[in-house]
Design a protein around this motif. Structure first.
Motif, PDB file in Angstrom:
ATOM      1  N   GLY A 193       2.657 -33.259 117.596  1.00 13.97           N
ATOM      2  CA  GLY A 193       4.022 -32.793 117.398  1.00 13.97           C
ATOM      3  C   GLY A 193       4.828 -32.810 118.674  1.00 13.97           C
ATOM      4  N   ALA A 226       2.315 -27.616 109.572  1.00 15.35           N
ATOM      5  CA  ALA A 226       3.775 -27.475 109.729  1.00 15.35           C
ATOM      6  C   ALA A 226       4.372 -28.604 110.579  1.00 15.35           C
ATOM      7  N   TYR A 227       3.713 -29.773 110.593  1.00  9.61           N
ATOM      8  CA  TYR A 227       4.239 -30.917 111.357  1.00  9.61           C
ATOM      9  C   TYR A 227       5.581 -31.362 110.772  1.00  9.61           C
ATOM     10  N   ASN A 228       6.519 -31.693 111.650  1.00  5.35           N
ATOM     11  CA  ASN A 228       7.852 -32.135 111.235  1.00  5.35           C
ATOM     12  C   ASN A 228       7.866 -33.660 111.088  1.00  5.35           C
ATOM     13  N   PHE A 229       7.774 -34.138 109.859  1.00  9.18           N
ATOM     14  CA  PHE A 229       7.743 -35.574 109.612  1.00  9.18           C
ATOM     15  C   PHE A 229       9.103 -36.233 109.817  1.00  9.18           C
ATOM     16  N   ASP A 230      10.172 -35.440 109.879  1.00  9.05           N
ATOM     17  CA  ASP A 230      11.500 -36.021 110.082  1.00  9.05           C
ATOM     18  C   ASP A 230      11.573 -36.808 111.383  1.00  9.05           C
ATOM     19  N   GLU A 231      10.981 -36.278 112.444  1.00  8.48           N
ATOM     20  CA  GLU A 231      11.013 -36.968 113.737  1.00  8.48           C
ATOM     21  C   GLU A 231      10.239 -38.286 113.669  1.00  8.48           C
ATOM     22  N   TYR A 291      -3.869 -32.783 107.568  1.00  2.00           N
ATOM     23  CA  TYR A 291      -3.647 -31.700 108.522  1.00  2.00           C
ATOM     24  C   TYR A 291      -4.961 -31.303 109.189  1.00  2.00           C
TER      25      TYR A 291
END
Length: 348
Positions: A193, A226-231, A291
């Motif tokens: 992340g 809770a990784y942000n895949f948007d980035e 995950y």
């Protein structure tokens, strides 16, 4: 180990020839490389995955490796010189990416052996062309390079690459001879992340190069909770044109339909489908993710699965990791499945 000087120099000349072509392939007035241009076109006609861009990328990587310095440095670590008669080594080649069997071909000839090659029906154009070029540079190779379409006969050892199913067949059929049998493997990436946008973009190269068909292509990523895949999606957006390739698009549409009909939860950006899955091997146009709770546990998990993993992409997390964007740029000593092909051949 000291390779036969004239054979090594023939490969160096081949490297120079490929390098010059890659530099000049868009110059229409240059007739020197017309034959190779035609070969690249025919390879693409035979196999729709072998686009001009993909073939040129493969050629460029090989041109960087086939230098006198790289070849001699690579071979210098091997102490044994051949004293016995040359052996005939059968090489069964895959056809998933352009020239995927070239490394085995190179190893057999540089160790003074004879290569008996069985080409994949998906890749019968490129290697014979380069074999003829090598023979033109070093005529003695004419007796050391044979291509066959039938069963192997009069061979001393085998190097075979295929799927898990064909691997079992190879083991049964060639088990009485010295052999290297390769089965399905995939590359994975481990994210924290904290990766930069450039690192994630480079990860896109590892995912999309050759349309994801190579054993060194990243087919799965491990991410923290809770990784942000948007980035991630933002960083790989530049690869969107891949969806205009009809074979890739067909796979994307098919796999998306299957996932939706099965009511699987997916993430989708219009050209890549992300699906949570414990498997390592994802279908074309798909990328699996899983995950992880802690890096030590993940290291244990990947160690258990090491026979299925070709390489791991990460930054400062694994001792044997590969940098982002480097999976399809292997060096001469990056042996498939971690099996030293040169050492195997010298023991025959």
């Amino acid at each position: 180990m000291t390779a036969h000087k004239s054979i090594l120099e023939a490969f160096v000349k081949l490297g120079n020839y490929i390098h010059d072509h890659c530099d000049n392939h868009n110059i229409k007035t240059n007739n020197k490389y017309n034959d190779l241009n035609d070969v690249i076109i025919r390879a693409g006609q035979q196999n729709g995955w072998f686009t001009k861009e993909s073939v040129l990328f493969s050629l460029e990587q090989w041109s960087k490796q086939l230098t006198h310095e790289n070849l001699t440095k690579w071979l210098s670590k091997y102490k044994q010189n051949r004293t016995s008669e040359p052996k005939t080594v059968g090489v069964i080649m895959a056809g998933n990416i352009p020239l995927v069997g070239f490394h085995d071909f190179l190893c057999v000839l540089l160790t003074g052996n004879k290569v008996l090659a069985k080409l994949s029906s998906n890749d019968t154009v490129l290697l014979p062309y380069f074999a003829n070029y090598l023979i033109e540079q070093e005529p003695s190779l004419v007796d050391k390079i044979v291509f066959t379409e039938g069963k192997f006969e009069n061979y001393d050892a085998v190097i075979a690459t295929g799927s898990n199913n064909t691997g079992r067949y190879f083991e049964y059929y060639f088990g009485r001879k010295p052999s290297i049998i390769r089965k399905n493997r995939n590359a994975v990436a481990v994210l924290t992340g904290k990766e930069t946008k450039n690192q994630l973009r480079e990860l896109g190269e590892d995912i999309f190069k050759y349309f994801g068909l190579g054993c060194r292509n990243v087919s799965k990523i491990y991410v923290p909770k809770a990784y942000n895949f948007d980035e991630f999606f933002k960083a790989i957006f530049g690869f969107q044109k891949i969806i205009y390739h009809h074979k890739y698009a067909n796979n994307y549409d098919y796999n998306k339909a299957v996932y939706l009909m099965s009511e699987f939860k997916i993430l989708d950006n219009g050209f890549l489908i992300l699906k949570e899955d414990t498997s390592l091997s994802s279908p074309i146009a798909s990328l699996f993710y899983e995950y992880y709770d802690s890096l030590p546990r993940l290291r244990e998990q990947t160690n258990i699965q090491k026979e299925e993993i070709q390489c791991i992409v990460s930054e400062g997390l694994f001792s044997n990791e590969i940098h982002f964007g480097e999976t399809q740029k292997p060096r001469l000593n990056d042996y498939a499945d971690g099996v030293d092909t040169i050492d195997f051949l010298l023991q025959l």
